[in-house]
Scaffold this motif. Structure first.
Motif, mmCIF file in Angstrom:
data_model
loop_
_atom_site.group_PDB
_atom_site.id
_atom_site.type_symbol
_atom_site.label_atom_id
_atom_site.label_comp_id
_atom_site.label_asym_id
_atom_site.label_seq_id
_atom_site.Cartn_x
_atom_site.Cartn_y
_atom_site.Cartn_z
ATOM 1 N N TYR A 94 126.132 20.053 98.326
ATOM 2 C CA TYR A 94 125.780 18.739 97.812
ATOM 3 C C TYR A 94 126.983 17.819 98.002
ATOM 4 N N ARG A 95 126.759 16.529 97.893
ATOM 5 C CA ARG A 95 127.850 15.569 98.027
ATOM 6 C C ARG A 95 127.872 14.668 96.802
ATOM 7 N N PRO A 96 128.940 14.704 95.999
ATOM 8 C CA PRO A 96 129.046 13.789 94.858
ATOM 9 C C PRO A 96 128.986 12.337 95.335
ATOM 10 N N LEU A 97 128.482 11.464 94.521
ATOM 11 C CA LEU A 97 128.386 10.063 94.892
ATOM 12 C C LEU A 97 129.768 9.517 95.211
ATOM 13 N N GLY A 98 129.891 8.879 96.362
ATOM 14 C CA GLY A 98 131.158 8.278 96.767
ATOM 15 C C GLY A 98 132.132 9.231 97.416
ATOM 16 N N ALA A 99 131.803 10.517 97.495
ATOM 17 C CA ALA A 99 132.732 11.501 98.077
ATOM 18 C C ALA A 99 132.623 11.491 99.598
ATOM 19 N N GLN A 100 133.712 11.868 100.256
ATOM 20 C CA GLN A 100 133.745 11.903 101.710
ATOM 21 C C GLN A 100 133.209 13.213 102.266
ATOM 22 N N HIS A 101 133.319 14.287 101.486
ATOM 23 C CA HIS A 101 132.953 15.596 101.990
ATOM 24 C C HIS A 101 131.982 16.287 101.027
ATOM 25 N N ALA A 102 131.166 17.154 101.581
ATOM 26 C CA ALA A 102 130.220 17.925 100.779
ATOM 27 C C ALA A 102 130.942 19.052 100.050
ATOM 28 N N GLU A 103 130.401 19.445 98.924
ATOM 29 C CA GLU A 103 130.925 20.559 98.150
ATOM 30 C C GLU A 103 129.834 21.624 98.024
ATOM 31 N N SER A 104 130.217 22.782 97.577
ATOM 32 C CA SER A 104 129.241 23.853 97.366
ATOM 33 C C SER A 104 129.321 24.331 95.921
ATOM 34 N N ALA A 105 128.234 24.889 95.450
ATOM 35 C CA ALA A 105 128.199 25.437 94.094
ATOM 36 C C ALA A 105 127.375 26.716 94.105
ATOM 37 N N ASP A 106 127.865 27.710 93.400
ATOM 38 C CA ASP A 106 127.160 28.985 93.260
ATOM 39 C C ASP A 106 126.419 28.940 91.927
ATOM 40 N N VAL A 107 125.172 28.532 91.975
ATOM 41 C CA VAL A 107 124.403 28.289 90.757
ATOM 42 C C VAL A 107 123.021 28.926 90.887
ATOM 43 N N ARG A 108 122.602 29.598 89.823
ATOM 44 C CA ARG A 108 121.219 30.078 89.778
ATOM 45 C C ARG A 108 120.369 29.013 89.105
ATOM 46 N N ILE A 109 119.307 28.603 89.773
ATOM 47 C CA ILE A 109 118.431 27.565 89.244
ATOM 48 C C ILE A 109 117.245 28.214 88.526
ATOM 49 N N ILE A 110 117.071 27.828 87.253
ATOM 50 C CA ILE A 110 115.914 28.253 86.458
ATOM 51 C C ILE A 110 115.215 26.986 85.988
ATOM 52 N N VAL A 111 113.929 26.874 86.245
ATOM 53 C CA VAL A 111 113.195 25.675 85.851
ATOM 54 C C VAL A 111 112.035 26.065 84.948
ATOM 55 N N ALA A 112 111.560 25.085 84.184
ATOM 56 C CA ALA A 112 110.432 25.328 83.282
ATOM 57 C C ALA A 112 109.512 24.128 83.281
ATOM 58 N N SER A 113 108.233 24.391 83.046
ATOM 59 C CA SER A 113 107.237 23.323 82.982
ATOM 60 C C SER A 113 106.110 23.744 82.056
ATOM 61 N N ASN A 114 105.588 22.769 81.295
ATOM 62 C CA ASN A 114 104.399 23.050 80.493
ATOM 63 C C ASN A 114 103.133 22.582 81.208
ATOM 64 N N ARG A 115 103.299 22.173 82.463
ATOM 65 C CA ARG A 115 102.169 21.808 83.320
ATOM 66 C C ARG A 115 102.212 22.677 84.572
ATOM 67 N N ARG A 116 101.069 22.985 85.123
ATOM 68 C CA ARG A 116 100.991 23.825 86.302
ATOM 69 C C ARG A 116 101.494 23.055 87.516
ATOM 70 N N LEU A 117 102.580 23.524 88.114
ATOM 71 C CA LEU A 117 103.145 22.815 89.260
ATOM 72 C C LEU A 117 102.195 22.846 90.454
ATOM 73 N N LYS A 118 101.424 23.924 90.605
ATOM 74 C CA LYS A 118 100.462 23.978 91.702
ATOM 75 C C LYS A 118 99.431 22.861 91.565
ATOM 76 N N THR A 119 99.028 22.573 90.335
ATOM 77 C CA THR A 119 98.086 21.482 90.100
ATOM 78 C C THR A 119 98.723 20.146 90.455
ATOM 79 N N LEU A 120 99.995 19.970 90.095
ATOM 80 C CA LEU A 120 100.695 18.720 90.391
ATOM 81 C C LEU A 120 100.880 18.534 91.890
ATOM 82 N N VAL A 121 101.084 19.637 92.604
ATOM 83 C CA VAL A 121 101.171 19.552 94.064
ATOM 84 C C VAL A 121 99.846 19.035 94.614
ATOM 85 N N GLY A 122 98.741 19.538 94.084
ATOM 86 C CA GLY A 122 97.432 19.082 94.524
ATOM 87 C C GLY A 122 97.178 17.623 94.206
#
Length: 342
Positions: A139-167
């Motif tokens: 990713y690149r922070p706003l205003g930065a000249q170079h991209a950076e990397s991050a070792d992050v596990r992404i966990i997301v949650a929703s109370n709505r069905r994402l498949k339905t929202l895709v539709g």
């Protein structure tokens, strides 16, 4: 086995505030423990108040990242114009008043886990930004000249069905594919027989510890009469509703026994439901519960369609269910929407 998982309380499962012994709940705990071992994105779905953030913390606590940060953010609380700044941060001088560099959520969660709650509320701009990071970890922070990397596990949650929202074209299909590597469904409290009563005592103990007790005061308990309606009630607010009920009654009740009033009848289905739940006639627990739930479903669906004048789409939205799922309930309990149309 994950360190945060405990089953020493009379056969009940316990995971950082998640307490229960019903089959669906224990299956969810087992899946949390399994998911924790695999360092991949996780999608957690379930109704509001079912404990999605607690599940995310359990996944983090059981993973190799447990000693690193767990950063949680509600996507619905981030203005669209600030999405990239929140995720990626900015460098000094990136915009007016940016006197110092500020790290974003990805940097704060480096080597740990980033939990994005209400991912369904993430606007299109944020979806593109998150997808870009998931593709290569840069990713690149706003205003930065170079991209950076991050070792992050992404966990997301929703109370709505994402498949339905895709539709409905309100959520990107390519982002869903990136997020939906591992998935977890948190069961509603109404689908966890026996757990409401167990949770009520768990919260009672928590509040007793939080507020302390008067010297010489006996340990407080819950009026056993409440047991008759606990499993029959649908708990539309799930665990959060139950916790708030115990909290309120704990603070306002006098004496050693807490009297929990049955919720108002449109939600419960009226005195008939309580009678079915308590059961004057000798019958098994399973039969009594089935009878009580039948009464509840018919009363609830009638009230719901009366409010929407037979509009099934609007009724599904109010109930927090997909239209097809609500349609199946209407068929199962022989409720005809046309009866309520003006």
């Amino acid at each position: 086995m994950m360190e945060a998982f405990d089953t020493d309380r009379g056969g009940a499962g316990c995971l950082r505030g998640m307490v229960g012994q019903s089959p669906r709940f224990l299956a969810a705990l087992k899946l949390i423990a399994r998911i924790a071992h695999y360092d991949a994105p996780v999608l957690i779905e379930g109704e509001t108040g079912t404990g999605k953030e607690l599940a995310a913390r359990g996944i983090h606590d059981g993973s190799r990242r447990r000693a690193k940060p767990f950063v949680a953010v509600n996507c619905g609380a981030i203005p669209e114009s600030l999405i990239e700044n929140e995720l990626f941060g900015h460098s000094r001088g990136a915009f007016t008043d940016a006197g110092i560099a500020v790290p974003g959520l990805l940097r704060l969660a480096h080597q740990g886990s980033l939990f994005l709650d209400e991912i369904d509320a993430l606007p299109a701009r944020g979806q593109v930004a998150l997808l870009r990071f998931l593709q290569d970890g840069h990713y690149r922070p706003l205003g930065a000249q170079h991209a950076e990397s991050a070792d992050v596990r992404i966990i997301v949650a929703s109370n709505r069905r994402l498949k339905t929202l895709v539709g409905e074209h309100s959520f990107r299909a390519d982002l869903l594919f990136r997020l939906h590597v591992l998935s977890l469904e948190m069961p509603a409290l109404r689908d966890r027989p026996g757990d409401p009563w167990l949770l009520a005592h768990h919260f009672l103990d928590e509040f007793a510890q939080r507020y302390g007790s008067i010297s010489g005061e006996a340990r407080r308990s819950i009026d056993s009469h409440a047991h008759a309606w606990f499993d029959a009630y649908a708990w539309p607010g799930n665990v959060r509703e139950l916790e708030n009920l115990i909290h309120r009654v704990f603070l306002l009740s006098d004496g050693p026994e807490l009297s929990l009033p049955a919720p108002d009848v449109p939600a419960l289905g009226g005195p008939e439901l309580l009678q079915a739940a308590a059961g004057d006639a000798p019958q098994s627990y399973t039969a009594a519960r089935t009878q009580a739930l039948d009464v509840f479903h018919r009363r609830y669906l009638d009230a719901l369609l009366r409010r929407t004048q037979g509009n099934v789409t609007q009724a599904a939205r109010l109930a927090g269910k997909e239209r097809r799922a609500l349609g199946k309930l209407l068929q199962k309990y022989h409720v005809d929407p046309s009866r309520f149309r003006m």
